[in-house]
Write a protein that holds these residues in place. Sequence first.
Motif, PDB file in Angstrom:
ATOM      1  N   THR A  36       0.825  -1.206   0.000  1.00 40.14           N
ATOM      2  CA  THR A  36       0.000   0.000   0.000  1.00 40.14           C
ATOM      3  C   THR A  36       0.862   1.260   0.000  1.00 40.14           C
ATOM      4  OG1 THR A  36      -0.249   0.086   2.420  1.00 40.14           O
ATOM      5  CG2 THR A  36      -1.918  -1.164   1.166  1.00 40.14           C
ATOM      6  N   GLN A  37       2.154   1.091   0.235  1.00 38.40           N
ATOM      7  CA  GLN A  37       3.076   2.227   0.145  1.00 38.40           C
ATOM      8  C   GLN A  37       3.471   2.398  -1.325  1.00 38.40           C
ATOM      9  OE1 GLN A  37       6.374   1.641   2.795  1.00 38.40           O
ATOM     10  NE2 GLN A  37       5.056   1.358   4.574  1.00 38.40           N
ATOM     11  N   PRO A  38       3.218   3.569  -1.888  1.00 36.97           N
ATOM     12  CA  PRO A  38       3.468   3.768  -3.325  1.00 36.97           C
ATOM     13  C   PRO A  38       4.885   3.394  -3.780  1.00 36.97           C
ATOM     14  CG  PRO A  38       2.209   5.601  -2.453  1.00 36.97           C
ATOM     15  CD  PRO A  38       2.615   4.756  -1.270  1.00 36.97           C
ATOM     16  N   ALA A  39       5.897   3.718  -2.997  1.00 32.80           N
ATOM     17  CA  ALA A  39       7.273   3.397  -3.402  1.00 32.80           C
ATOM     18  C   ALA A  39       7.495   1.885  -3.442  1.00 32.80           C
ATOM     19  CB  ALA A  39       8.274   4.054  -2.461  1.00 32.80           C
ATOM     20  N   VAL A  40       6.910   1.171  -2.491  1.00 32.75           N
ATOM     21  CA  VAL A  40       7.039  -0.295  -2.455  1.00 32.75           C
ATOM     22  C   VAL A  40       6.310  -0.892  -3.654  1.00 32.75           C
ATOM     23  CG1 VAL A  40       6.476  -2.388  -1.151  1.00 32.75           C
ATOM     24  CG2 VAL A  40       7.351  -0.366   0.046  1.00 32.75           C
ATOM     25  N   MET A  41       5.098  -0.401  -3.934  1.00 32.29           N
ATOM     26  CA  MET A  41       4.327  -0.919  -5.067  1.00 32.29           C
ATOM     27  C   MET A  41       5.053  -0.673  -6.386  1.00 32.29           C
ATOM     28  SD  MET A  41       1.941  -2.411  -6.696  1.00 32.29           S
ATOM     29  CE  MET A  41       0.487  -2.723  -5.724  1.00 32.29           C
ATOM     30  N   GLU A  42       5.593   0.511  -6.570  1.00 32.87           N
ATOM     31  CA  GLU A  42       6.308   0.809  -7.811  1.00 32.87           C
ATOM     32  C   GLU A  42       7.564  -0.046  -7.952  1.00 32.87           C
ATOM     33  OE1 GLU A  42       5.266   2.489 -10.468  1.00 32.87           O
ATOM     34  OE2 GLU A  42       3.422   2.627  -9.299  1.00 32.87           O
ATOM     35  N   ASP A  43       8.275  -0.256  -6.851  1.00 34.49           N
ATOM     36  CA  ASP A  43       9.460  -1.110  -6.880  1.00 34.49           C
ATOM     37  C   ASP A  43       9.078  -2.539  -7.237  1.00 34.49           C
ATOM     38  OD1 ASP A  43      12.312  -1.685  -6.385  1.00 34.49           O
ATOM     39  OD2 ASP A  43      11.534  -2.804  -4.651  1.00 34.49           O
ATOM     40  N   ALA A  44       8.013  -3.045  -6.622  1.00 33.61           N
ATOM     41  CA  ALA A  44       7.562  -4.414  -6.907  1.00 33.61           C
ATOM     42  C   ALA A  44       7.126  -4.543  -8.359  1.00 33.61           C
ATOM     43  CB  ALA A  44       6.430  -4.805  -5.959  1.00 33.61           C
ATOM     44  N   LYS A  45       6.394  -3.570  -8.855  1.00 29.04           N
ATOM     45  CA  LYS A  45       5.945  -3.626 -10.253  1.00 29.04           C
ATOM     46  C   LYS A  45       7.139  -3.630 -11.206  1.00 29.04           C
ATOM     47  CE  LYS A  45       3.180  -1.314 -13.699  1.00 29.04           C
ATOM     48  NZ  LYS A  45       2.543  -0.070 -14.089  1.00 29.04           N
ATOM     49  N   ARG A  46       8.118  -2.786 -10.916  1.00 31.04           N
ATOM     50  CA  ARG A  46       9.314  -2.712 -11.765  1.00 31.04           C
ATOM     51  C   ARG A  46      10.102  -4.021 -11.706  1.00 31.04           C
ATOM     52  NH1 ARG A  46      14.244  -2.028 -10.383  1.00 31.04           N
ATOM     53  NH2 ARG A  46      13.762  -1.258  -8.301  1.00 31.04           N
ATOM     54  N   ARG A  47      10.273  -4.573 -10.516  1.00 34.92           N
ATOM     55  CA  ARG A  47      11.117  -5.758 -10.350  1.00 34.92           C
ATOM     56  C   ARG A  47      10.433  -7.048 -10.782  1.00 34.92           C
ATOM     57  NH1 ARG A  47      12.643  -6.260  -4.704  1.00 34.92           N
ATOM     58  NH2 ARG A  47      14.130  -7.779  -5.438  1.00 34.92           N
ATOM     59  N   PHE A  48       9.130  -7.167 -10.494  1.00 35.64           N
ATOM     60  CA  PHE A  48       8.437  -8.436 -10.737  1.00 35.64           C
ATOM     61  C   PHE A  48       7.455  -8.391 -11.898  1.00 35.64           C
ATOM     62  CE2 PHE A  48       9.114  -8.094  -6.033  1.00 35.64           C
ATOM     63  CZ  PHE A  48      10.220  -8.931  -5.982  1.00 35.64           C
ATOM     64  N   GLY A  49       7.100  -7.187 -12.344  1.00 37.72           N
ATOM     65  CA  GLY A  49       6.207  -7.053 -13.480  1.00 37.72           C
ATOM     66  C   GLY A  49       4.747  -7.335 -13.187  1.00 37.72           C
ATOM     67  N   VAL A  50       4.365  -7.363 -11.924  1.00 37.32           N
ATOM     68  CA  VAL A  50       2.974  -7.625 -11.553  1.00 37.32           C
ATOM     69  C   VAL A  50       2.518  -6.625 -10.500  1.00 37.32           C
ATOM     70  CG1 VAL A  50       3.103 -10.091 -12.089  1.00 37.32           C
ATOM     71  CG2 VAL A  50       3.614  -9.324  -9.779  1.00 37.32           C
ATOM     72  N   ARG A  51       1.197  -6.491 -10.411  1.00 41.74           N
ATOM     73  CA  ARG A  51       0.588  -5.633  -9.397  1.00 41.74           C
ATOM     74  C   ARG A  51      -0.423  -6.462  -8.623  1.00 41.74           C
ATOM     75  NH1 ARG A  51       0.988   0.131 -10.176  1.00 41.74           N
ATOM     76  NH2 ARG A  51      -0.878   0.276  -8.899  1.00 41.74           N
ATOM     77  N   VAL A  52       0.038  -7.511  -7.999  1.00 41.92           N
ATOM     78  CA  VAL A  52      -0.827  -8.406  -7.224  1.00 41.92           C
ATOM     79  C   VAL A  52      -0.200  -8.629  -5.855  1.00 41.92           C
ATOM     80  CG1 VAL A  52      -1.667  -9.609  -9.277  1.00 41.92           C
ATOM     81  CG2 VAL A  52       0.299 -10.506  -8.058  1.00 41.92           C
ATOM     82  N   ALA A  53      -1.011  -9.139  -4.959  1.00 41.64           N
ATOM     83  CA  ALA A  53      -0.523  -9.520  -3.639  1.00 41.64           C
ATOM     84  C   ALA A  53      -1.086 -10.899  -3.312  1.00 41.64           C
ATOM     85  CB  ALA A  53      -0.970  -8.499  -2.592  1.00 41.64           C
ATOM     86  N   PRO A  54      -0.317 -11.708  -2.645  1.00 42.41           N
ATOM     87  CA  PRO A  54       1.058 -11.507  -2.211  1.00 42.41           C
ATOM     88  C   PRO A  54       2.077 -11.887  -3.281  1.00 42.41           C
ATOM     89  CG  PRO A  54       0.231 -13.571  -1.317  1.00 42.41           C
ATOM     90  CD  PRO A  54      -0.912 -12.935  -2.080  1.00 42.41           C
ATOM     91  N   ILE A  55       3.256 -11.328  -3.120  1.00 44.07           N
ATOM     92  CA  ILE A  55       4.436 -11.717  -3.891  1.00 44.07           C
ATOM     93  C   ILE A  55       5.439 -12.225  -2.873  1.00 44.07           C
ATOM     94  CG2 ILE A  55       6.313 -10.955  -5.400  1.00 44.07           C
ATOM     95  CD1 ILE A  55       4.473  -8.540  -6.160  1.00 44.07           C
ATOM     96  N   THR A  56       6.030 -13.376  -3.145  1.00 44.27           N
ATOM     97  CA  THR A  56       7.048 -13.936  -2.263  1.00 44.27           C
ATOM     98  C   THR A  56       8.369 -13.968  -3.006  1.00 44.27           C
ATOM     99  OG1 THR A  56       5.376 -15.326  -1.204  1.00 44.27           O
ATOM    100  CG2 THR A  56       7.690 -15.894  -0.809  1.00 44.27           C
ATOM    101  N   GLU A  57       9.382 -13.376  -2.398  1.00 41.08           N
ATOM    102  CA  GLU A  57      10.718 -13.323  -2.990  1.00 41.08           C
ATOM    103  C   GLU A  57      11.682 -14.080  -2.088  1.00 41.08           C
ATOM    104  OE1 GLU A  57      13.703  -9.833  -4.539  1.00 41.08           O
ATOM    105  OE2 GLU A  57      12.509  -9.438  -2.753  1.00 41.08           O
ATOM    106  N   ILE A  58      12.462 -14.956  -2.702  1.00 37.77           N
ATOM    107  CA  ILE A  58      13.495 -15.699  -1.974  1.00 37.77           C
ATOM    108  C   ILE A  58      14.765 -15.586  -2.807  1.00 37.77           C
ATOM    109  CG2 ILE A  58      14.204 -17.900  -0.962  1.00 37.77           C
ATOM    110  CD1 ILE A  58      11.198 -18.697  -0.989  1.00 37.77           C
TER     111      ILE A  58
END
Length: 86
Positions: A36-58
């Motif tokens: 819900t934080q705009p900077a986090v959402m934009e970073d996730a969209k840029r890095r993962f190419g999706v706008r969904v939740a949850p995303i799990t990164e390992i």
Amino acid sequence: MTDTVVVYSTPTCSDCRSLKSWLARVGIDYAERDLTQPAVMEDAKRRFGVRVAPITEIGAWFTYGAFMDQKPRIEAHLRELGQWPL
């Protein structure tokens, strides 16, 4: 060395709550990022190419979608890394 598990989630997402509850129950530490934080959402969209939740990164690996779809993929990936079972 173990790869850090990072969960990108939102407060109202039931799949996010289920995923985080399961990780805690099986003893997997994780860091959380609030989509819900705009900077986090934009970073996730840029890095993962999706706008969904949850995303799990390992590490460099990631998955996204419903908890029941992610759970077997996360277990399999942690097995490949030698981090499962705990």
